[in-house]
Design a protein around this motif. Structure first.
Motif, mmCIF file in Angstrom:
data_model
loop_
_atom_site.group_PDB
_atom_site.id
_atom_site.type_symbol
_atom_site.label_atom_id
_atom_site.label_comp_id
_atom_site.label_asym_id
_atom_site.label_seq_id
_atom_site.Cartn_x
_atom_site.Cartn_y
_atom_site.Cartn_z
ATOM 1 N N GLY A 11 -33.014 72.188 -30.607
ATOM 2 C CA GLY A 11 -33.603 71.426 -29.240
ATOM 3 C C GLY A 11 -35.947 70.980 -29.484
ATOM 4 N N LEU A 12 -35.636 70.869 -31.211
ATOM 5 C CA LEU A 12 -36.918 70.419 -31.075
ATOM 6 C C LEU A 12 -37.534 68.816 -31.569
ATOM 7 N N THR A 13 -37.441 67.927 -30.165
ATOM 8 C CA THR A 13 -37.564 66.910 -30.525
ATOM 9 C C THR A 13 -38.377 66.187 -30.701
ATOM 10 N N VAL A 14 -39.924 66.450 -30.129
ATOM 11 C CA VAL A 14 -41.083 66.154 -30.967
ATOM 12 C C VAL A 14 -41.825 66.565 -32.424
ATOM 13 N N GLN A 15 -42.648 65.955 -32.876
ATOM 14 C CA GLN A 15 -43.783 66.445 -34.158
ATOM 15 C C GLN A 15 -44.503 65.809 -34.088
ATOM 16 N N ALA A 16 -45.499 66.176 -34.407
ATOM 17 C CA ALA A 16 -46.921 65.460 -33.978
ATOM 18 C C ALA A 16 -47.460 65.815 -35.538
ATOM 19 N N PHE A 17 -49.263 65.312 -35.531
ATOM 20 C CA PHE A 17 -49.810 65.386 -36.187
ATOM 21 C C PHE A 17 -50.982 65.665 -35.015
ATOM 22 N N VAL A 18 -51.758 66.779 -35.264
ATOM 23 C CA VAL A 18 -52.610 66.940 -34.273
ATOM 24 C C VAL A 18 -53.897 67.384 -34.831
ATOM 25 N N GLN A 19 -54.870 66.519 -34.968
ATOM 26 C CA GLN A 19 -56.371 66.027 -34.582
ATOM 27 C C GLN A 19 -56.951 67.492 -34.337
ATOM 28 N N VAL A 20 -58.141 68.894 -34.499
ATOM 29 C CA VAL A 20 -58.936 69.812 -34.180
ATOM 30 C C VAL A 20 -60.764 69.151 -34.463
ATOM 31 N N GLN A 21 -61.326 68.957 -33.688
ATOM 32 C CA GLN A 21 -62.700 68.537 -34.123
ATOM 33 C C GLN A 21 -63.123 70.117 -33.777
ATOM 34 N N MET A 22 -64.303 71.115 -34.385
ATOM 35 C CA MET A 22 -65.213 71.830 -34.147
ATOM 36 C C MET A 22 -66.457 71.422 -33.319
ATOM 37 N N ALA A 23 -66.249 72.600 -31.808
ATOM 38 C CA ALA A 23 -67.423 72.081 -31.385
ATOM 39 C C ALA A 23 -68.302 72.909 -32.168
ATOM 40 N N ALA A 24 -68.353 74.040 -33.308
ATOM 41 C CA ALA A 24 -69.664 74.073 -33.940
ATOM 42 C C ALA A 24 -69.289 75.175 -35.297
ATOM 43 N N HIS A 25 -70.377 74.496 -36.141
ATOM 44 C CA HIS A 25 -69.254 74.737 -37.192
ATOM 45 C C HIS A 25 -70.280 75.697 -37.971
ATOM 46 N N ASN A 26 -68.902 77.104 -36.758
ATOM 47 C CA ASN A 26 -69.692 78.611 -38.277
ATOM 48 C C ASN A 26 -68.015 79.058 -38.758
ATOM 49 N N ALA A 27 -68.205 80.406 -39.475
ATOM 50 C CA ALA A 27 -67.704 81.885 -39.476
ATOM 51 C C ALA A 27 -66.708 82.151 -38.534
ATOM 52 N N ASP A 28 -67.811 82.452 -37.336
ATOM 53 C CA ASP A 28 -66.678 82.988 -36.557
ATOM 54 C C ASP A 28 -66.194 81.854 -35.251
ATOM 55 N N ASN A 29 -66.249 80.772 -35.023
ATOM 56 C CA ASN A 29 -65.545 79.749 -34.876
ATOM 57 C C ASN A 29 -64.361 80.136 -35.456
ATOM 58 N N ALA A 30 -64.431 79.007 -36.917
ATOM 59 C CA ALA A 30 -63.137 79.186 -37.950
ATOM 60 C C ALA A 30 -62.667 80.059 -37.622
ATOM 61 N N ALA A 31 -62.858 81.615 -37.738
ATOM 62 C CA ALA A 31 -62.466 82.988 -37.414
ATOM 63 C C ALA A 31 -61.477 82.739 -36.151
ATOM 64 N N GLY A 32 -61.926 82.602 -35.343
ATOM 65 C CA GLY A 32 -61.307 82.794 -33.814
ATOM 66 C C GLY A 32 -60.375 81.673 -33.770
ATOM 67 N N PHE A 33 -60.602 80.736 -34.725
ATOM 68 C CA PHE A 33 -59.370 79.238 -34.357
ATOM 69 C C PHE A 33 -58.276 79.545 -35.109
ATOM 70 N N VAL A 34 -58.209 79.760 -36.593
ATOM 71 C CA VAL A 34 -57.256 80.530 -37.216
ATOM 72 C C VAL A 34 -56.493 81.400 -36.863
ATOM 73 N N ARG A 35 -57.187 82.595 -35.984
ATOM 74 C CA ARG A 35 -56.237 83.482 -35.152
ATOM 75 C C ARG A 35 -56.213 83.085 -34.179
ATOM 76 N N LEU A 36 -56.011 82.096 -33.362
ATOM 77 C CA LEU A 36 -55.466 81.079 -32.152
ATOM 78 C C LEU A 36 -53.996 80.895 -32.781
#
Length: 151
Positions: free
Chosen positions: A61-86
């Motif tokens: 039932g998976l009919t849509v494949q996409a590539f999603v580019q994400v730009q971070m609000a700020a470049h720091n270790a906490d943001n990166a770690a939080g995003f990777v957890r998400l």
């Protein structure tokens, strides 16, 4: 060292992960036991990191494949770690890469339909405090299927 027989073995295993030792031996002109020992050595050495089944997205039932580019609000270790957890909590995200250039991350996603892609972007990615911008590209066709590594 990977010799030419090992390279052929790796190509066969990438083509068909559940290949039997007998079939592998026939493909390599080796006995089944020799082929099995070579495969076991490559597994023990970590060259063969594991095995996976390739599933048919449409049949799930998976009919849509996409590539999603994400730009971070700020470049720091906490943001990166939080995003990777998400990302780790999102089964729709089947691949994630960090990039150079304008986008910081590239996500490969599979979803049921366009509303599901919209929900992923607008209700899961964009609300995250680490995310500044998201841009998606929907896959229209895949003329070359995912392939193994060149050996």
């Amino acid at each position: 060292m990977i010799d030419s027989t090992d390279a052929r073995l790796l190509a066969e295993v990438q083509r068909k992960a559940n290949i039997t030792a007998q079939e592998l031996g026939e493909a390599l002109n080796l006995s089944a036991s020799q082929a099995a020992r070579r495969r076991a050595r490559l597994e023990d050495d970590g060259v063969i990191a594991g095995y996976r089944a390739r599933l048919d997205p449409a049949k799930l039932g998976l009919t849509v494949q996409a590539f999603v580019q994400v730009q971070m609000a700020a470049h720091n270790a906490d943001n990166a770690a939080g995003f990777v957890r998400l990302i780790a909590t999102l089964p729709e995200v089947v691949g994630c890469w960090t990039l150079t250039g304008e986008a910081d991350y590239l996500l490969r996603v599979w979803v049921a339909d366009l509303p599901a892609l919209n929900a992923l972007i607008h209700h899961r990615l964009l609300p995250h405090p680490a995310v500044a911008r998201v841009q998606s590209q929907i896959v229209m066709d895949q003329p070359k299927a995912d392939a193994g590594l060149p050996v």
